[in-house]
Design a protein around this motif. Structure first.
Motif, PDB file in Angstrom:
ATOM      1  N   LYS A   1      -5.210  26.253 -16.570  1.00  0.00           N
ATOM      2  CA  LYS A   1      -5.047  24.798 -16.501  1.00  0.00           C
ATOM      3  C   LYS A   1      -6.206  24.138 -15.758  1.00  0.00           C
ATOM      4  CE  LYS A   1      -0.984  24.372 -18.551  1.00  0.00           C
ATOM      5  NZ  LYS A   1      -0.824  23.602 -19.820  1.00  0.00           N
ATOM      6  N   LYS A   2      -6.639  24.782 -14.675  1.00  0.00           N
ATOM      7  CA  LYS A   2      -7.762  24.231 -13.904  1.00  0.00           C
ATOM      8  C   LYS A   2      -9.041  24.210 -14.736  1.00  0.00           C
ATOM      9  CE  LYS A   2      -5.860  25.974  -9.569  1.00  0.00           C
ATOM     10  NZ  LYS A   2      -6.032  26.963  -8.490  1.00  0.00           N
ATOM     11  N   LEU A   3      -9.281  25.321 -15.459  1.00  0.00           N
ATOM     12  CA  LEU A   3     -10.478  25.377 -16.299  1.00  0.00           C
ATOM     13  C   LEU A   3     -10.413  24.368 -17.447  1.00  0.00           C
ATOM     14  CD1 LEU A   3     -11.399  29.164 -16.612  1.00  0.00           C
ATOM     15  CD2 LEU A   3     -12.715  27.352 -15.531  1.00  0.00           C
TER      16      LEU A   3
ATOM     17  N   LYS B   1      -9.030  21.478 -17.294  1.00  0.00           N
ATOM     18  CA  LYS B   1      -9.320  20.175 -16.695  1.00  0.00           C
ATOM     19  C   LYS B   1     -10.805  20.007 -16.423  1.00  0.00           C
ATOM     20  CE  LYS B   1      -8.112  17.284 -12.720  1.00  0.00           C
ATOM     21  NZ  LYS B   1      -7.346  17.200 -11.454  1.00  0.00           N
ATOM     22  N   ILE B   2     -11.444  21.063 -15.903  1.00  0.00           N
ATOM     23  CA  ILE B   2     -12.857  20.980 -15.542  1.00  0.00           C
ATOM     24  C   ILE B   2     -13.751  20.946 -16.777  1.00  0.00           C
ATOM     25  CG2 ILE B   2     -14.759  22.186 -14.383  1.00  0.00           C
ATOM     26  CD1 ILE B   2     -12.630  23.359 -12.475  1.00  0.00           C
ATOM     27  N   THR B   3     -13.478  21.843 -17.730  1.00  0.00           N
ATOM     28  CA  THR B   3     -14.364  21.966 -18.896  1.00  0.00           C
ATOM     29  C   THR B   3     -14.040  20.974 -20.005  1.00  0.00           C
ATOM     30  OG1 THR B   3     -12.930  23.628 -19.928  1.00  0.00           O
ATOM     31  CG2 THR B   3     -14.663  24.419 -18.444  1.00  0.00           C
ATOM     32  N   GLY B   4     -12.791  20.505 -20.027  1.00  0.00           N
ATOM     33  CA  GLY B   4     -12.400  19.610 -21.114  1.00  0.00           C
ATOM     34  C   GLY B   4     -12.147  20.336 -22.417  1.00  0.00           C
ATOM     35  N   MET B   5     -11.993  21.650 -22.334  1.00  0.00           N
ATOM     36  CA  MET B   5     -11.781  22.457 -23.540  1.00  0.00           C
ATOM     37  C   MET B   5     -10.290  22.764 -23.719  1.00  0.00           C
ATOM     38  SD  MET B   5     -14.778  22.621 -24.741  1.00  0.00           S
ATOM     39  CE  MET B   5     -14.693  23.886 -26.013  1.00  0.00           C
ATOM     40  N   SER B   6      -9.982  23.269 -24.902  1.00  0.00           N
ATOM     41  CA  SER B   6      -8.595  23.569 -25.239  1.00  0.00           C
ATOM     42  C   SER B   6      -8.104  24.814 -24.521  1.00  0.00           C
ATOM     43  CB  SER B   6      -8.462  23.771 -26.753  1.00  0.00           C
ATOM     44  OG  SER B   6      -9.168  24.945 -27.146  1.00  0.00           O
ATOM     45  N   GLU B   7      -6.772  24.946 -24.461  1.00  0.00           N
ATOM     46  CA  GLU B   7      -6.182  26.116 -23.821  1.00  0.00           C
ATOM     47  C   GLU B   7      -6.565  27.389 -24.567  1.00  0.00           C
ATOM     48  OE1 GLU B   7      -1.807  27.676 -22.207  1.00  0.00           O
ATOM     49  OE2 GLU B   7      -1.977  25.839 -23.412  1.00  0.00           O
ATOM     50  N   LYS B   8      -6.697  27.282 -25.882  1.00  0.00           N
ATOM     51  CA  LYS B   8      -7.076  28.441 -26.684  1.00  0.00           C
ATOM     52  C   LYS B   8      -8.466  28.938 -26.311  1.00  0.00           C
ATOM     53  CE  LYS B   8      -7.645  29.921 -31.492  1.00  0.00           C
ATOM     54  NZ  LYS B   8      -7.583  29.503 -32.930  1.00  0.00           N
ATOM     55  N   TRP B   9      -9.410  27.994 -26.147  1.00  0.00           N
ATOM     56  CA  TRP B   9     -10.792  28.370 -25.789  1.00  0.00           C
ATOM     57  C   TRP B   9     -10.827  29.004 -24.411  1.00  0.00           C
ATOM     58  CZ3 TRP B   9     -14.247  27.411 -21.917  1.00  0.00           C
ATOM     59  CH2 TRP B   9     -15.584  27.713 -22.159  1.00  0.00           C
ATOM     60  N   VAL B  10     -10.149  28.370 -23.457  1.00  0.00           N
ATOM     61  CA  VAL B  10     -10.151  28.857 -22.076  1.00  0.00           C
ATOM     62  C   VAL B  10      -9.511  30.241 -21.994  1.00  0.00           C
ATOM     63  CG1 VAL B  10      -9.189  28.472 -19.784  1.00  0.00           C
ATOM     64  CG2 VAL B  10     -10.213  26.562 -21.036  1.00  0.00           C
ATOM     65  N   THR B  11      -8.358  30.392 -22.638  1.00  0.00           N
ATOM     66  CA  THR B  11      -7.636  31.668 -22.587  1.00  0.00           C
ATOM     67  C   THR B  11      -8.465  32.799 -23.190  1.00  0.00           C
ATOM     68  OG1 THR B  11      -5.535  30.475 -22.784  1.00  0.00           O
ATOM     69  CG2 THR B  11      -5.496  32.840 -23.209  1.00  0.00           C
ATOM     70  N   ALA B  12      -9.232  32.482 -24.218  1.00  0.00           N
ATOM     71  CA  ALA B  12     -10.032  33.506 -24.896  1.00  0.00           C
ATOM     72  C   ALA B  12     -11.118  34.081 -23.984  1.00  0.00           C
ATOM     73  CB  ALA B  12     -10.664  32.912 -26.150  1.00  0.00           C
ATOM     74  N   TRP B  13     -11.593  33.287 -23.015  1.00  0.00           N
ATOM     75  CA  TRP B  13     -12.716  33.719 -22.187  1.00  0.00           C
ATOM     76  C   TRP B  13     -12.288  34.232 -20.816  1.00  0.00           C
ATOM     77  CZ3 TRP B  13     -16.997  34.946 -24.346  1.00  0.00           C
ATOM     78  CH2 TRP B  13     -17.434  34.281 -25.483  1.00  0.00           C
ATOM     79  N   ILE B  14     -11.043  34.038 -20.430  1.00  0.00           N
ATOM     80  CA  ILE B  14     -10.591  34.500 -19.112  1.00  0.00           C
ATOM     81  C   ILE B  14     -10.503  36.030 -19.092  1.00  0.00           C
ATOM     82  CG2 ILE B  14      -8.618  34.579 -17.538  1.00  0.00           C
ATOM     83  CD1 ILE B  14      -8.089  31.691 -18.122  1.00  0.00           C
TER      84      ILE B  14
END
Length: 500
Positions: free
Chosen positions: A126-128, A130-143
């Motif tokens: 969620k924090k990422l 907010k910071i990056t402005g990207m979708s949850e799918k994009w963020v989850t893929a890179w964590i």
């Protein structure tokens, strides 16, 4: 009132205390390669760069501060964890909230609100988002999972910075990368989830400096207690603070700096020796005296000093992994104020981990304390410290800090000044003399030209006066002739009238 409280409550360490610190600390200050961050900055236009400066002050300048590992290792050995300060010889010093804020030039953010709300319970994803402005799918893929913590690879953020269309988000991600790769390189090449907690403070227009100080103190204490370890914190900023107080070159305490003045930029542009060994730095710091210290950094002009929060007699600091505290009243000389005995009782016991029992209750107590801060006016006096302070300091229980050596009594300037070679001295002297001669020749040529012009002007003036005199003499002669003719005419006319 403050002095009475200090005398009644006493010292942090009691008589009979046995230090658990090692005699020597082997510390690592491994840093990430920052060249890619510099290359990104070089591609940006002035508008994007200005937006970054407005939001994050001089954070970028940290990329250009070289970490002197010899100096840093020597500094770590003098960290006094019982008082949360450096003890150099007979001198106590520590970076303060006010100094770090001035160094980074971020006074617009609110120090007072840093811990005034409950810890953010959002997930790393969620924090990422907010910071990056990207979708949850994009963020989850890179964590990724690295040890106990989640993180995101720097390469993913690097590509995101290049591709992002939102300038504000691009700047935010770039700042997050600096915090992750420069300040807290716990997982090299990755941005740790704990770094986003720090970044969240900036997003709320709250300075993260108290948290940065907490992690700096925590990491130094941890390395001292085990005798080794890797420093996790703001190494570049800590060295910038050190040089501001100890590098005695071109004292400028009388200068009044404008809002555009950048102390970090001046520090980056100042050349320093990098060949001083750790052992020599140890000797320098071990023999430090009051007169070796530029007590108030020349760019630091605070009106008030934050010295306690709530019912605490010091300033509690909540870091990312651990809570600590420090006593600004122990550092009054760093504000050019008179130093008196500080309140330190209980300070050594205030540190706790976020894994300890009842740590959430303790966090809440500290957060509540920050809602009621106490400041004191800075005051300047002739004598830097009271006699009772020196008496207290001499009897204070030391926490495994080496005693000053007497085999080398050189001043700090003699230790660390940059000594030019003989050829360089001759070259500098020749250039200085050559410059002086060139200025004298120019001055003489100018005087010669002025004299020549003066002579020509005087000749023209003399010629003009001579012609004027000749013309005046000719006119006078003509007047005399006409006058004589007129007299003769008048006599002739009177004679003719008489004859008639």
């Amino acid at each position: 009132m403050v002095r009475k409280m200090q005398l009644e409550k006493g010292d942090s360490l009691t008589k009979g205390y046995t230090s658990e610190l090692w005699d020597f600390t082997c510390i690592s200050v491994t840093q990430n390669n920052l060249q890619e961050l510099k290359e990104i900055w070089a591609r940006w236009n002035d508008e994007v760069k200005q937006l970054f400066y407005c939001n994050y002050g001089d954070l970028l300048l940290l990329l250009d501060i070289k970490v002197d590992e010899h100096l840093f290792r020597a500094l770590a050995h003098f960290w006094n964890s019982a008082y949360s300060c450096f003890t150099f010889g007979k001198v106590d010093m520590v970076p303060t909230i006010e100094e770090y804020t001035a160094l980074l030039r971020c006074p617009r953010v609110q120090v007072d609100k840093v811990y005034s709300r409950a810890a953010n319970v959002q997930t790393f994803a969620k924090k990422l988002m907010k910071i990056t402005g990207m979708s949850e799918k994009w963020v989850t893929a890179w964590i990724k999972q690295k040890g106990e913590n989640k993180c995101i690879p720097w390469k993913s953020l690097q590509d995101h910075i290049f591709a992002h269309l939102d300038t504000k988000k691009k700047v935010d991600v770039f700042a997050l990368s600096i915090y992750g790769l420069v300040i807290f390189p716990k997982a090299l090449g990755h941005i740790d989830e704990t770094v986003t907690d720090l970044f969240d403070q900036l997003d709320r227009k709250v300075t993260p400096i108290p948290s940065i100080l907490a992690e700096t103190f925590r990491s130094l204490s941890a390395c001292r207690k085990v005798g080794e370890g890797r420093f996790i914190g703001y190494a570049q900023l800590l060295l910038a603070w050190f040089h501001s107080h100890f590098w005695k070159v071109d004292k400028v305490s009388y200068r009044v700096f404008s809002e555009n003045y950048s102390p970090l930029k001046e520090l980056v542009e100042t050349s320093r020796r990098d060949d001083i060994t750790e052992e020599r730095w140890m000797s320098i710091l071990q023999n430090l005296q009051d007169e070796d210290v530029e007590w108030k950094a020349p760019w630091m002009v605070p009106n008030e000093i934050l010295y306690r929060c709530g019912d605490f007699d010091w300033v509690p600091l909540l870091g990312i992994w651990r809570a600590v505290g420090y006593t600004p009243l122990l550092m009054l000389r760093q504000y050019r104020s008179r130093q008196f005995i500080p309140t330190t009782q209980g300070l050594a016991q205030c540190e706790f981990s976020y894994k300890d029992d009842n740590y959430k209750r303790k966090i809440q107590e500290m957060s509540s304390a920050w809602k009621q801060i106490h400041r004191m006016k800075r005051f300047t006096v002739g004598v830097m410290a009271t006699p009772k302070y020196y008496e207290w300091w001499s009897k204070r229980v030391n926490d495994n800090i080496s005693e000053p050596g007497h085999e080398n009594s050189q001043s700090i300037e003699e230790h660390i000044r940059v000594i030019p070679s003989e050829l360089e001295i001759i070259k500098q002297d020749f250039e200085r003399r050559n410059t002086e001669l060139e200025k004298k020749i120019e001055q003489m040529e100018e005087e010669k030209m002025n004299l020549k012009l003066d002579v020509d002007v005087q000749k023209l003036e003399a010629e003009r006066l001579r012609k004027g005199k000749t013309k005046a003499e000719e006119d006078l002669d003509s007047l005399k002739t006409d006058y004589k003719k007129l007299r003769r005419s008048m006599r002739t006319a009177r004679l003719e009238k008489t004859l008639e």
